[in-house]
Structure formats: structure tokens, C-alpha cells
Motif scaffolding. Structure first.
Motif, PDB file in Angstrom:
ATOM      1  N   PRO A 207       0.824  -1.230   0.000  1.00 35.08           N
ATOM      2  CA  PRO A 207       0.000   0.000   0.000  1.00 35.08           C
ATOM      3  C   PRO A 207       0.851   1.271   0.000  1.00 35.08           C
ATOM      4  CG  PRO A 207      -0.784  -1.569   1.634  1.00 35.08           C
ATOM      5  CD  PRO A 207       0.489  -2.127   1.094  1.00 35.08           C
ATOM      6  N   TRP A 208       1.934   1.276   0.784  1.00 31.51           N
ATOM      7  CA  TRP A 208       2.783   2.470   0.838  1.00 31.51           C
ATOM      8  C   TRP A 208       3.480   2.719  -0.501  1.00 31.51           C
ATOM      9  CZ3 TRP A 208       3.508   6.945   2.665  1.00 31.51           C
ATOM     10  CH2 TRP A 208       4.741   7.586   2.589  1.00 31.51           C
ATOM     11  N   GLY A 209       3.929   1.619  -1.116  1.00 28.65           N
ATOM     12  CA  GLY A 209       4.571   1.724  -2.423  1.00 28.65           C
ATOM     13  C   GLY A 209       3.596   2.251  -3.460  1.00 28.65           C
ATOM     14  N   GLU A 210       2.361   1.719  -3.432  1.00 28.26           N
ATOM     15  CA  GLU A 210       1.334   2.189  -4.371  1.00 28.26           C
ATOM     16  C   GLU A 210       1.075   3.682  -4.165  1.00 28.26           C
ATOM     17  OE1 GLU A 210      -2.273  -0.049  -4.073  1.00 28.26           O
ATOM     18  OE2 GLU A 210      -1.253  -1.957  -4.374  1.00 28.26           O
ATOM     19  N   PHE A 211       0.986   4.074  -2.884  1.00 28.58           N
ATOM     20  CA  PHE A 211       0.694   5.475  -2.571  1.00 28.58           C
ATOM     21  C   PHE A 211       1.832   6.377  -3.071  1.00 28.58           C
ATOM     22  CE2 PHE A 211       1.160   9.069   0.388  1.00 28.58           C
ATOM     23  CZ  PHE A 211      -0.073   9.688   0.199  1.00 28.58           C
ATOM     24  N   ARG A 212       3.072   5.923  -2.795  1.00 32.14           N
ATOM     25  CA  ARG A 212       4.242   6.751  -3.108  1.00 32.14           C
ATOM     26  C   ARG A 212       4.519   6.829  -4.600  1.00 32.14           C
ATOM     27  NH1 ARG A 212      10.034   5.347  -1.057  1.00 32.14           N
ATOM     28  NH2 ARG A 212      10.987   7.041  -2.209  1.00 32.14           N
TER      29      ARG A 212
END
Lengths: 310, 439
Positions: A207-212
Motif C-alpha cells: 500500500p505504501w509503495g502504491e501510494f508513493r
């Protein structure tokens, strides 16, 4: 016989003139209500005019108003500093919170209802907002201190303590404006094709990678739009601070120096101190600051799909 | 053809009628009067609804209508503007060439209006009348550079307003007379909750309203023999030993826990403030806020003093715009309203309006003397008595700007961000810079 180049030029001129003719109502409007007042303000900023006499009777003082504000007026410097804090707080903290809320609202049931709830403060008049929060911030019986007491934190003088009163007002401004930012972010988020997230998942992104790597880059035009419009609005902030902190016999308890922002400073300089020249000089400095910040934001965010904004 | 001629004649007659009506209207002398009063002060106070609705107290409108009946050639339009916007309206109206004919001017604005030629010099008879018949504090208020510039309309001064109930509960049978007593009593009357937040103020100031900051301070400054500005207005002298002593006296209230900067005089009607220094015009708000409890709760006493009793005063005066085309008519109306004595009451119409509807102290001697019922009431009586100890704030150029500077610096000292001396030194430096521009 085919029409020659002169005829083509004539047609082009005629077309251009027709265009301007259709544009003329808007152009006249901008000329009368924007260009002329700006030119007048610039002219007044070089004069010592108190508005009690005709402008023609005012004295030319050159750059004196500008040098006074920049070198000798402590309150102007304080107002600039407060405005920077206010603008940064309301825009960037507001945007961060709004983005979080918008992402959450995409995943919850009854998102429309929650968006309506979030948007309600946006359409609430500033006077009502100031009244409500004035009550919530009361040291003895206000809700804000009641919450602090519940979690065993010391109560605060939200609007009277010079160290926190500006931040207390920023909190209100964020609350009052977050609904509109959430709506814009929601539209931006819905515009991101799902296929990117699917591909990222296949590549093992969390999720963090997708967000970033997907959400933030794809939202750059939205972030740019919200940053520029938000900063322009924040630098002109007036009503909430005027009603909560100063202003007439219903005044609050805030120390003016701790909450004064540029628009409030300019208002007081023009209409209370009767120094319209200085106020116009301040307004031009404000204009230059807003212009500079807008360019800076454009520059920072120009990569990643927002080149067309240049 | 004949029908056509009839139509033309009718049209000409109609045109003539319109023109005649227009010329009659044009023949009227129109006066525009800008006031800072609220709706009921202009329109009058009514009781009852529908057919039972009855005027109980005349507003400015009724007096103006009476004048228009007596003088059918005069038409008066009243423009009501909130006090906070009053000066702005004057500026904007003048810039756009539609300035009112008659103003009510706060004395602090007067200097610049006079220096810029905005105000008309009153007729000699008006000046003589003001000198002979008005209270000294109001005459000083309407005097700029040694000359009278209008008819004093409203005089304001300050007293200690206290909550009799709260004092009684703590065993105090009388209000404080001296500043030392006030400081002692304020700390005892202050109530805090478990977390240390004040729930009941022994004494309250108000940081966000300049008059509530500066006027009590000026009273104390004059009390200890200090001065705000030099007599020629060339220097600010507020940072003298007396000035510092006066501010230190205020700071004692903060240091001993009798108040804090979050206090507000506006919470007095909610019985959260035991004592405050307040102006004479606050009576109606207290009556409305306290309702039936008003008589039981409200007490008024002279401002507690350090050496001698002094309280700050201010004046509003009626003036005529120098650009008015109807100056004589304007002064005639004002003279009728302010100088014509009504029998058998022996009061003027403006005096009645001020006392019975506006709720302020009138400036004319006979109006102060001949409204015994209203001016001797629980609230106003002490204010009237204390007019003898009232000293007007100075009529100085850039008065509003100077007042703001002093207020901001005093508030800095209240918050402990500057010492009394530092705050007053900083105020003096800034004010001196302004004075150097004008004197």
C-alpha cells in the motif's frame, strides 16, 4: 481568380477583430475592475495619501512606503511571519489530512454522506464558524479543554495564549476548508486508472509503495491546483482571524501581535491608521510574495504531468 | 388626427406634472445624517405587537420627523453605520463625492478630519453655546487645536462595575476603594477549577478591544500623576516612572492571580466576572444579559485609585461636513435638537434621546441635571458623579494608530512577554515616530 495574400490578411484581421469584439465585455470588466484598480494601487503606493483629501492632493514619497515596511515596521514583519505560518499550516496540513480522508472515503460505505458532513463547514459562514469555535475554545467550559482533561493533558488558553493562538486559528481554518479539498482529491483519486494499481500489485508493491509511486505522482496536477489556490487564499486570510481575535467591541482575547496576518495588517493600515499609501505598498509586496510562491510551487511540481500548467 | 392631438396634449400635461413634482422635490433641502447607532436607537423603542404596538421611547427618526413637520422645506435622511465601519464610510463617501452633511464624530478621529478640512467650523452662536452650557470634559473632547469643531453629543467615562452577589459570597460588603484593595479582592474572588483554569474572574480586562486596554491604563496613569503625551504633542512620555508604576499596578492583578489575559469583560452578564472597569454605555447590555437579576447583581463604584481618583473620558460630537451644500440648514437642525430647551422638563431633545433611548450620558449641563429618574439609577448615577474626575483622552493626530500601538504593547506586558518598562519604551519609540510626522 483566387484570393490574394492581402485578402487573406484582411480576413484574418477581421476574424481577430470579431474575436476581440466578442471578448470585449469580459475585457472591459477586467480592465475596470482589475487592471485599473491594480494600476491605481501601484500609483498610490508611491504616495502619502490618507483618503481624507483627493488623491491629487497627496504627496509623492517615492519608495518610502516600501522601505518603511521592509526596514522599520516591526508589525509588518510579524504579519508576514504569521501569514507564512498560517498559509503553510492551513494549506499543507489541510491537504495532507484531506488526502488521507479522501483515500479512506473511497473505501468506506456511505462515502457520500461523509463527504456531505465534511463539506458542511465549507458552506458555513465564517461568522458562525468563529462563534462555534470561540465557544469550543473557552478555557473553562469549552469542549477543547474538556477533551484535554479527559486524556489527562493540561488545559490551554487556546485563543489567549500568544504561543498557541495562531495555531488554534489554523486548526479552525483547516476544519472549515477540508471538505472542499477532500472533494477535489476524491475526483483526482477516481481519475487514476485501476490498471496501474493492478500492475503494481503484480510487481509486489505494498500500500505504501502504491501510494508513493502511483497515487502521489498521478495526483500532482491536483496537488498543484490545491497548493496554488490554497496558498493564494491563505495569504489573503482575514475574516476568521478578524472575528476570533480582534475587531470591534465583540473582540476576543488574543494578543493582536500573535495573530495579525497581512490582510488584517493592510486593513488596519488603510482604514484605521488612514495610511493608504503604506497599505497599497504592503498589498504590492503581498502580490509579489504570492506570485513568487505560486511560481515556486509550479516549479517544484512541474514534472510528472503538469508541464501544461507552465 | 384629433385623437393624436389629444394624446400629445395629455403627454405634455403629464410631463409638466412630473417636472413640477420634480422641481418641488428639488426645492427641498436634503440633509444626510450619518449615525453610528443601532436600529432601536434610530427607530425608537416600541412595546407590544400589531395594533397594540406603542412607541415608548423616541429614536432619532421621531425627532427628525418632528423637525421635518416644523420645517417642510427640509428633508432628512438617516444613514446608520456600525461604529467599527463609521470612519471607513466617511472616507469612502467623501472619496466618491456623496459625503453626508452631518456626522457624529469620535473625538479621536477629529484631529485628522479637521486638519484635512473635512469639518465645517461651527457658527459663532454654536461655539458660544458649547462653551457656556456643556460639561468641561465634553468641551475638551470637541476642541481641536484650541477651537470647538462641533456640538458634544455623548460623553463616556469609566467606573468599577462589580457583581454584588459574588462579592457578598466572599464576605465583601463594599467594593474596593483603592487599587491595592482591588488587587487583594480580585485574587480572593478568582475561582479556579482543578486544572487551574479560571472559572470566575476576580477582575477582567479584554485584550482584543483597544479602549478596554488603553482607557483603564490612562486612568491609572493620570491617577499617579503621569502623562501620556507632552502638552505640545511632540513627545510621548508614557514611559516615565509614573507610566511604569501605572502599568505595574495593572500587572499586580496578573501576578497575584486576580486575572489572566483570557479574561473578558463580555462574560460579566454570565456572572463569571466579579469586577471590571467599564464604560457608561454598557447598561442596556447588562440589563438584557442579566434580566431579572440585574438589580441584585450589578453594583457600580468609582474606579479604585492609587493616589487620587481619575477616570478616562471620551466624547462624540456632532459636526457638519465642510463640503455640504446645506451647511446652514444642517447647523439649524443641530441647534434645534441640541440647544432648544423644552418646557417644563428643561431638557433638550438630544438630551432626551441620549438618556432615554441611546443609554449614554448627555453633555449639556441641563440634560445631566434634569433627567433625575434615569441618570440617578443604579448604574448611571456613579458615572454622572464621576464625570468630575474624568479626563479626556488627548485629541492627537493619528489618535487611533497611537492608541493601537499603546494597546498592543500593554497586552504584551499582560502576557509577560515584556516588562512594563520595555513595553512602554517600545510604545514610546513608535509613537514618537508618528508624532514627529505631524508636530
Amino acid at each position: 481568380m483566387s484570393p490574394g495574400p492581402t485578402h487573406a490578411r484582411r480576413r484574418s484581421v477581421k476574424r481577430t477583430l470579431t474575436g476581440y469584439l466578442f471578448l470585449s465585455p469580459a475585457l472591459v470588466f477586467y480592465l475596470v475592475f482589475l487592471v485599473v484598480p491594480i494600476a491605481m494601487s501601484l500609483y498610490i503606493s508611491f504616495r502619502d495619501w490618507n483618503m481624507l483629501v483627493p488623491m491629487t492632493g497627496s504627496r509623492f514619497v517615492g519608495l518610502k512606503n516600501y522601505t518603511y515596511l521592509l526596514t522599520r515596521d516591526e508589525l509588518f514583519v510579524i504579519a508576514v511571519k504569521n501569514t507564512i505560518i498560517y498559509a503553510t499550516g492551513t494549506v499543507f496540513v489541510g491537504m495532507a489530512l484531506a488526502l488521507g480522508i479522501a483515500i479512506l472515503l473511497l473505501r468506506v460505505r456511505g462515502a457520500t454522506f461523509w463527504r456531505f458532513v465534511m463539506f458542511a463547514p465549507v458552506v458555513t459562514p465564517s461568522v458562525a464558524v468563529a462563534r462555534i469555535w470561540g465557544g469550543l475554545y473557552r478555557p473553562a467550559e469549552g469542549l477543547a479543554n474538556a477533551i484535554l482533561r479527559m486524556v489527562h493533558l493540561p488545559p490551554q488558553q487556546w485563543l489567549a495564549d500568544p504561543n498557541i493562538c495562531l495555531y488554534s486559528i489554523i486548526l479552525i481554518a483547516v476544519w472549515a476548508g477540508i471538505g472542499a479539498t477532500v472533494i477535489v482529491f476524491t475526483a483526482g483519486l477516481k481519475g487514476i486508472p485501476e490498471v496501474y494499481y493492478d500492475a503494481a500489485k503484480l510487481d509486489g508493491a505494498g500500500p505504501w509503495g502504491e501510494f508513493r509511486h502511483i497515487t502521489v505522482p498521478m495526483l500532482r496536477p491536483t496537488i498543484l491546483f490545491l497548493s496554488v489556490t490554497g496558498l493564494i487564499g491563505a495569504w489573503q486570510a482575514f475574516d476568521l482571524i478578524f472575528m476570533l481575535a480582534v475587531g470591534g467591541t465583540e473582540a476576543g482575547t488574543s494578543p493582536v501581535r500573535s495573530v495579525i496576518v497581512l490582510a488584517l495588517y493592510l486593513y488596519q493600515m488603510a482604514f484605521k491608521n488612514l495610511r493608504m499609501g503604506r497599505a497599497c505598498a504592503g498589498a504590492f509586496l503581498l502580490f509579489l510574495i504570492v506570485l513568487g510562491i505560486s511560481f515556486l510551487v509550479l516549479r517544484v511540481l512541474r514534472k510528472g504531468g503538469v508541464e501544461s500548467y507552465e | 388626427m384629433r385623437r393624436c392631438a389629444v394624446l400629445v396634449v395629455c403627454f405634455c400635461l403629464l410631463l409638466g406634472l412630473v417636472a413640477t413634482t420634480g422641481s418641488v422635490a428639488a426645492a427641498k433641502t436634503k440633509l444626510v445624517w450619518q449615525v453610528h447607532w443601532s436600529d432601536f436607537q434610530v427607530e425608537g423603542v416600541y412595546k407590544g405587537e400589531g395594533a397594540d404596538r406603542k412607541l415608548v421611547s423616541k429614536g432619532l427618526r421621531q425627532y427628525v420627523e418632528e423637525y421635518m413637520k416644523l420645517h417642510p422645506e427640509v428633508e432628512v435622511e438617516i444613514q446608520s453605520v456600525p461604529m467599527e465601519e463609521y470612519l471607513q464610510k466617511v472616507l469612502v463617501a467623501r472619496s466618491s463625492g456623496v459625503a453626508p452633511d452631518i456626522y457624529g464624530i469620535y473625538s479621536l478621529w477629529g484631529v485628522q478630519l479637521v486638519q484635512n478640512g473635512i469639518l465645517d467650523a461651527p457658527p459663532a452662536a454654536v461655539v458660544k453655546d458649547v462653551h457656556e452650557n456643556y460639561t468641561p470634559v465634553s468641551v475638551t473632547g470637541a476642541t481641536i487645536d484650541g477651537k470647538i469643531w462641533g456640538i458634544p453629543m455623548e460623553v463616556g467615562n469609566y467606573c468599577l462595575v462589580y457583581n454584588k452577589d459574588l462579592l457578598k459570597k466572599k464576605g465583601f460588603t463594599a467594593p474596593p476603594k483603592t487599587w491595592k484593595e482591588l488587587v487583594d479582592m480580585a485574587s480572593k474572588l478568582t475561582v479556579r477549577d482543578k486544572s487551574g483554569v479560571i472559572t470566575q474572574y476576580g477582575f477582567a480586562f479584554l485584550a482584543g478591544w483597544e479602549s478596554a486596554v488603553v482607557h483603564p491604563y490612562l486612568g491609572l496613569l493620570w491617577d499617579v500623576g503621569g502623562e501620556f503625551l507632552s502638552p505640545d504633542f511632540k513627545k510621548c512620555v508614557v514611559n516615565s516612572a509614573e507610566g511604569v508604576q501605572a502599568l505595574e499596578a495593572e500587572l499586580q492583578l496578573f501576578k497575584t492571580g486576580g486575572t489572566d489575559p483570557a479574561g473578558s469583560v463580555w462574560t460579566f452578564p454570565q456572572e463569571k466576572v466579579a469586577m471590571m472597569i467599564m464604560a457608561s454605555w454598557y447598561e442596556q447590555s447588562l440589563r438584557q444579559g442579566l434580566g431579572d437579576k440585574y438589580d441584585k447583581v450589578v453594583g457600580v463604584a468609582p474606579v479604585p485609585y492609587i493616589r487620587k481618583p481619575v477616570n478616562a473620558g471620551y466624547t462624540w460630537f456632532l459636526a457638519v461636513d465642510s463640503a455640504s451644500k446645506q451647511k446652514k440648514a444642517a447647523w439649524d437642525l443641530l441647534t434645534w435638537l441640541t440647544a432648544e430647551v423644552q418646557k417644563p422638563k428643561n431638557t433638550t431633545r438630544l438630551g432626551d434621546l441620549m438618556v432615554e433611548t441611546i443609554g449614554s450620558l448627555p453633555c449639556r449641563g441641563i440634560d445631566l441635571a434634569n433627567h433625575p429618574d434615569t441618570l440617578n439609577d443604579l448604574y448611571t448615577k456613579t458615572f454622572v458623579e464621576q464625570l468630575k474626575n474624568a479626563k479626556p483622552e488627548p485629541n492627537v493626530a493619528q489618535g487611533a494608530e497611537i492608541k493601537t500601538i499603546l494597546a498592543n504593547e500593554i497586552v504584551e506586558a499582560w502576557h509577560g512577554r515584556k516588562s512594563a518598562k520595555q513595553a512602554l519604551d517600545d510604545a514610546t519609540n513608535k509613537i514618537d515616530e508618528i508624532l514627529a510626522e505631524f508636530y
